[in-house]
Design a protein around this motif. Structure first.
Motif, PDB file in Angstrom:
ATOM      1  N   THR A  71     -77.086 -50.829 -39.929  1.00 11.99           N
ATOM      2  CA  THR A  71     -76.824 -49.416 -40.184  1.00 11.99           C
ATOM      3  C   THR A  71     -75.403 -49.060 -39.775  1.00 11.99           C
ATOM      4  O   THR A  71     -74.731 -48.267 -40.449  1.00 11.99           O
ATOM      5  N   ASP A  72     -74.924 -49.637 -38.696  1.00 12.14           N
ATOM      6  CA  ASP A  72     -73.561 -49.396 -38.227  1.00 12.14           C
ATOM      7  C   ASP A  72     -72.540 -49.839 -39.271  1.00 12.14           C
ATOM      8  O   ASP A  72     -71.613 -49.106 -39.631  1.00 12.14           O
ATOM      9  N   VAL A  81     -72.670 -47.669 -42.610  1.00  9.42           N
ATOM     10  CA  VAL A  81     -71.993 -46.376 -42.563  1.00  9.42           C
ATOM     11  C   VAL A  81     -70.482 -46.548 -42.479  1.00  9.42           C
ATOM     12  O   VAL A  81     -69.725 -45.719 -42.986  1.00  9.42           O
ATOM     13  N   ARG A 104     -68.179 -44.661 -45.169  1.00  8.91           N
ATOM     14  CA  ARG A 104     -67.102 -43.752 -44.781  1.00  8.91           C
ATOM     15  C   ARG A 104     -65.830 -44.004 -45.570  1.00  8.91           C
ATOM     16  O   ARG A 104     -65.029 -43.101 -45.771  1.00  8.91           O
ATOM     17  N   PRO A 125     -67.458 -38.670 -40.916  1.00 13.14           N
ATOM     18  CA  PRO A 125     -68.778 -38.631 -41.535  1.00 13.14           C
ATOM     19  C   PRO A 125     -69.030 -37.278 -42.177  1.00 13.14           C
ATOM     20  O   PRO A 125     -68.252 -36.343 -42.016  1.00 13.14           O
ATOM     21  N   GLU A 148     -74.549 -38.843 -40.063  1.00 11.98           N
ATOM     22  CA  GLU A 148     -74.522 -39.542 -38.778  1.00 11.98           C
ATOM     23  C   GLU A 148     -74.897 -38.605 -37.640  1.00 11.98           C
ATOM     24  O   GLU A 148     -74.370 -37.498 -37.532  1.00 11.98           O
ATOM     25  N   ARG A 151     -71.466 -41.547 -33.968  1.00 16.53           N
ATOM     26  CA  ARG A 151     -70.605 -42.463 -34.696  1.00 16.53           C
ATOM     27  C   ARG A 151     -71.313 -43.813 -34.879  1.00 16.53           C
ATOM     28  O   ARG A 151     -71.733 -44.451 -33.914  1.00 16.53           O
ATOM     29  N   PRO A 180     -76.369 -43.542 -38.426  1.00 12.90           N
ATOM     30  CA  PRO A 180     -76.734 -42.616 -39.499  1.00 12.90           C
ATOM     31  C   PRO A 180     -78.236 -42.467 -39.666  1.00 12.90           C
ATOM     32  O   PRO A 180     -79.016 -43.367 -39.328  1.00 12.90           O
ATOM     33  N   LYS A 235     -80.833 -46.843 -33.665  1.00  8.01           N
ATOM     34  CA  LYS A 235     -79.685 -46.827 -32.767  1.00  8.01           C
ATOM     35  C   LYS A 235     -79.531 -48.133 -32.007  1.00  8.01           C
ATOM     36  O   LYS A 235     -80.476 -48.600 -31.378  1.00  8.01           O
ATOM     37  N   ARG A 262     -71.690 -34.852 -34.917  1.00  9.75           N
ATOM     38  CA  ARG A 262     -71.386 -36.149 -34.323  1.00  9.75           C
ATOM     39  C   ARG A 262     -71.307 -35.976 -32.812  1.00  9.75           C
ATOM     40  O   ARG A 262     -70.646 -35.083 -32.316  1.00  9.75           O
TER      41      ARG A 262
END
Length: 458
Positions: free
Chosen positions: A27-28, A31, A35, A272, A414, A417, A420, A433, A455
């Motif tokens: 997921t990190d 995103v 972006r 985001p 998100e 940071r 999301p 997370k 955020r």
């Protein structure tokens, strides 16, 4: 080993395909790609035969759970993902690992990289775990977490992947059959990155760790590596690659539609979508990570008066019983469960308590019991009407998506940071997370009654 797939048509070609070694890392990186203007699809596990990505994608991300599985399994699953990505037009492969280089002396970063590099005939693979926005930086091949070396950070005591050496080439060489070297920061900033990579390749080095202290260093690396068959690292370098690829993708879409080229210097693609609403509905939080940051986030939820239930593997080792008891507790909350009073079910423990559990049950057994229980609880919560699940920890998130049978989803707003919301086709929204991500109040705010997305920091 994957064979050569049929060449995709130009319309089906995808600039970049990513293989991530855990769910929250996927997921990190997804995103980070989004972006930078890339249309990104995320899949939990390698899609089955006949599954096609959504049309018009610039990036495909496959989330595996291979960080701590047996080495042979990690290699086999990664090669399966590679085959699917190549069959669906991926022209460049990115292997995403954690920004703290989470691994053991046996792997799995080295074995997976060796297999992917062999399959793609990549003579040299450049990489870096540097992710400045998350406080991870690399200098002269040494990895720093904030202001301290990796081996002096809390990662030294990680229950599954304790990191006791900060010098990345030495760590990787202990897992791989090949040599590793460094591209010093001075050469990155002085225009010598390409020359240094060629020099290392000429010396028989297969893996090159690129120093990076700032996002600008990652942008330089991304431009240099945009044509490489295989690149590896954390989400930071993926963002650098996406910056170069996103410009080409946007220009290509404009040309195909007969439109004027967009002004790509104007939008701030690092930001985001702060105005995109977060999903609504009943929420619950599941926490399994024992990282220092997740422990702070669990403490914040409890201090705020949220209903909280701790899974105790010392008392009960049957995951079905653990899950049934937790769900009975949830049912007893009645009207307190939805909305602002979203509850927490957690197995996160302080280091000393965790050590006692692992000594009594064994590390692998205790992890398996708790992950299975959390997966069962996730399924039970969804059956009870929960439509927003917040999960803390890579292994926990992997167990949750596996138990729910979620194939993937679209990347949304998100909450922090690199964290999301993921919107699934069934209407369920997931926030997965990584253990170290988010500020102290992330679990609290993400599970609150919905309002405008904000955020909250790395």
């Amino acid at each position: 080993m994957p064979g050569s797939p049929p060449s995709p048509s130009p319309a089906a070609a995808t600039p970049i395909g990513t293989i991530a070694d855990d769910v929250t890392g996927a997921t990190d990186v997804a995103v980070a790609l989004r972006r930078r203007g890339l249309r990104t699809a995320l899949f939990f596990g390698t899609p089955g035969p006949g599954t096609e990505p959504p049309p018009g994608c610039d990036a495909l991300v496959i989330a595996l759970k291979t960080r701590t599985v047996p080495r042979a399994d990690a290699v086999a699953r990664s090669l399966e993902a590679l085959e699917w990505l190549r069959a669906h037009g991926a022209r460049q492969i990115y292997f995403k690992y954690c920004s703290t280089f989470d691994s053991t002396a046996e792997g799995n970063i080295g074995p997976v990289l060796d297999a992917l590099a062999d399959a793609l005939a990549a003579p040299l693979v450049a990489m870096t775990p540097s992710s400045p926005e998350h406080g991870r930086t690399q200098y002269h091949g040494y990895l720093f977490v904030g202001d301290v070396l990796l081996a002096e950070s809390a990662m030294r005591h990680h229950p599954l992947t304790p990191m006791t050496d900060s010098y990345l080439p030495r760590v990787l060489e202990s897992q791989s059959a090949h040599r590793a070297g460094v591209v010093p920061l001075a050469q990155v900033r002085g225009g010598g990155l390409g020359r240094r990579l060629a020099e290392l390749a000429g010396q028989g080095v297969r893996y090159a760790f690129v120093d990076a202290l700032e996002d600008a260093d990652l942008a330089v690396a991304g431009r240099e590596l945009a044509g490489a068959p295989l690149v590896a690292g954390a989400a930071g370098l993926a963002g650098g690659l996406a910056a170069a690829l996103g410009r080409s993708a946007a220009l290509g879409r404009a040309a195909a539609l007969g439109r004027a080229a967009p002004d790509l210097d104007e939008p701030d693609l690092d930001e985001p979508d702060l105005d995109e609403p977060v999903p609504g509905g009943a929420a619950a939080v599941l926490a399994g990570s024992c990282s220092a940051r997740t422990l702070e986030q669990v403490e914040a939820m409890i201090a705020a008066g949220r209903p909280a239930y701790r899974l105790d593997a010392l008392t009960e080792q049957d995951p079905a019983v653990l899950a049934a008891d937790a769900l009975a507790w949830y049912d007893s909350l009645g009207g307190r469960a939805p909305g602002a009073g979203a509850p927490l079910v957690y197995s996160s423990l302080e280091p000393e308590a965790l050590r006692r559990v692992q000594e009594a049950l064994g590390g692998d057994r205790s992890a398996a019991v708790l992950e299975s229980a959390l997966g069962r609880i996730a399924r039970g919560l969804v059956e009870r009407g929960v439509t927003r699940l917040v999960s803390a920890g890579g292994e926990t998130s992997g167990a949750v998506v596996a138990a729910l049978g979620v194939p993937g989803g679209l990347i949304g707003a998100e909450a922090a940071r690199g964290v999301p919301w993921i919107r699934t086709a069934s209407g369920l929204s997931l926030l997965l997370k990584s253990g170290n991500f988010g500020d102290r109040d992330l679990l609290l705010t993400a599970s609150h009654q919905p309002g405008p997305a904000r955020r909250t920091g790395p």
